[in-house]
Scaffold this active site. Sequence first.
Site, short mmCIF file in Angstrom:
data_model
loop_
_atom_site.label_atom_id
_atom_site.label_comp_id
_atom_site.label_asym_id
_atom_site.label_seq_id
_atom_site.Cartn_x
_atom_site.Cartn_y
_atom_site.Cartn_z
N TYR A 19 41.13 38.63 41.54
CA TYR A 19 40.13 38.97 40.53
C TYR A 19 38.75 38.75 41.13
O TYR A 19 38.55 37.85 41.95
CB TYR A 19 40.27 38.09 39.28
CG TYR A 19 41.45 38.47 38.41
CD1 TYR A 19 41.32 39.46 37.44
CD2 TYR A 19 42.68 37.84 38.55
CE1 TYR A 19 42.39 39.81 36.63
CE2 TYR A 19 43.76 38.20 37.74
CZ TYR A 19 43.60 39.18 36.77
OH TYR A 19 44.66 39.53 35.98
N ASP A 50 42.19 41.81 29.23
CA ASP A 50 41.64 41.67 27.88
C ASP A 50 40.59 42.74 27.59
O ASP A 50 40.11 43.41 28.50
CB ASP A 50 40.95 40.30 27.75
CG ASP A 50 41.94 39.20 27.37
OD1 ASP A 50 42.96 39.52 26.75
OD2 ASP A 50 41.67 38.03 27.71
#
Lengths: 273, 273
Positions: free
Chosen positions: B126, B53
């Site tokens: 992540y 994003d």
Amino acid sequence: MEKNVLLTIAYDGSGFSGWQRQKGLRTAQGEIERVLSLLCNQEISVDGTSRTDAGVHALDQHASFKGDFSIPVENIPRAANDLLAAGLYTEMEKGYKGKSADIRILEAKEVPMDFHARFNSKGKMYRYLIDTSEECDLFSRNTAYNLGQALDIEAMNEACKYIIGTHDFKAFEAAGSTPRESTVRTIYGLRVFPLGNSGLIAVEVKGDGFLYNMVRIMVGTLVDVGLGKRSAEELPDILESLDRTKAGPTAPAEGLYLAKVYYEEEDLKTWKE
Amino acid sequence: MEKNVLLTIAYDGSGFSGWQRQKGLRTAQGEIERVLSLLCNQEISVDGTSRTDAGVHALDQHASFKGDFSIPVENIPRAANDLLAAGLYTEMEKGYKGKSADIRILEAKEVPMDFHARFNSKGKMYRYLIDTSEECDLFSRNTAYNLGQALDIEAMNEACKYIIGTHDFKAFEAAGSTPRESTVRTIYGLRVFPLGNSGLIAVEVKGDGFLYNMVRIMVGTLVDVGLGKRSAEELPDILESLDRTKAGPTAPAEGLYLAKVYYEEEDLKTWKE
């Protein structure tokens, strides 16, 4: 009753068109004056110690202002910082705070009416960061000069010895600067050292005053020495030439930090940091 | 002859409207395709492993593309990085390089024609950074969640135990996401630890796949636990509810890093980093 207030201010210069107020541009002075005018319910104008250029950071900028207002001086930092951060919050569910402000008032204190942030300062220390790692840190783009080449720190410190002291620094003043009464300045300290194993190298310089772009031209010249393009022994000739074209390039703004403002002469003359 | 190339890419997400190509916006995919099209002298489109994003960083993004071009594959990173950096140089005397690019190709290698950066990946890791220091670092605004409050790391690691494993993670999917075939995913590892004494706390999570905003909702929920707003023992109920409103807020984008893409299942199942 009118008060005189001295502020200590820090900012990440990457989001500002420098310190000085400019119409239509986001500047550090402009931001500080905007929120102080709101808090003091009157138009406030502040006098900063250093007019940092666009992209230059400040860890210890100072500024003073006068006004007759009711907010207690000790409440100014928190109230101002809340206003400075407002509008920077990211859109989040349930209203978490997302971003802290890129400019903050660290301290506010009342000072005698005749005190002035700039005229009373005895000198300043600047720090300059250079990323010498071959692939510069992906995230150091706005906070260090992304040189990407190794530097001979020993040779740079040799060159520093010629710069320390009282000299006419005209060769280290940006060409076309507004003429000053004198271009003689005293450099009390100048040193180059690595920051751990990060590949970052710091240059620190203390002086009673600095000509326009003087630190950045000094760093550009030291980098030339560190790269072997010049020898340390050329420094006396460069200084004596009083000729800007004899010195090195102007190192970029993003590596420069206003690190300390001194109001006591003794602090200026020793390394305690 | 047509080749298939796998790229490893890193970027500082703060300057991008995310990975995915969007007309009129600066995106990571768009930048990579722009320079590859120039280098390969044909329109190139790349398939990325993760659609990060806006504001999200990548240390190890992968993308593959096919084309019949003459530039040697091993020359792509240097040539592309020079093009990516061009235009970011600051104005300097004597032409010093000022800025390095905020997106870089770290590696390019030829892979079998049926290899696909996304479909062949077995999972991802992540990392999420949270600045817990009371006055967040002035320069961490775009690279960490500026929480500014202390967290109970032990309690957060307690909560992690309930999340690790194979679950239906619908409660951790952004509301209104495009329906997927399945919202069951396997989390192989999830841990919370401080980075030295910096005040930065890292959350690391490895899984075979992630729903939209799943990591950020997971972090938001763990932060709630770390702040004492929820107990670790609530996690099983949240998971079972399959209800987004039962989980915590979506932590902001700027703290999130795509840290690793795995093409071997074994690497996914152990912590070697």
